[in-house]
Scaffold this motif. Structure first.
Motif: not given
Length: 64
Positions: A19-27, A9-10, A50-64
């Motif tokens: 929290f994207i793809d199982g890691r805590w990353v800077f926005p 947890l944070p 979160s910016s559009r970049i962060d959201v797209n990164r999270a969506i791509a990770a969730a699809r995998q």
């Protein structure tokens, strides 16, 4: 499953990260949003915006 039992947890060290793809990353953008208590307007929490970049990164990770 949203969070498994192995997920940390944070803490103060990683607060303000996404929290994207199982890691805590800077926005991608360093903007924050204050969550305020409606009864007295004190700051309850500060979260990253979160910016559009962060959201797209999270969506791509969730699809995998």
């Amino acid at each position: 499953m949203l969070l498994d039992t192995q997920t940390e947890l944070p803490t103060d060290d990683i607060y303000g990260h996404n929290f994207i793809d199982g890691r805590w990353v800077f926005p991608a953008a360093p903007y924050e949003y204050e969550i305020r208590n409606p009864t007295d307007s004190t700051v309850s929490a500060v979260v990253p915006l979160s910016s559009r970049i962060d959201v797209n990164r999270a969506i791509a990770a969730a699809r995998q």
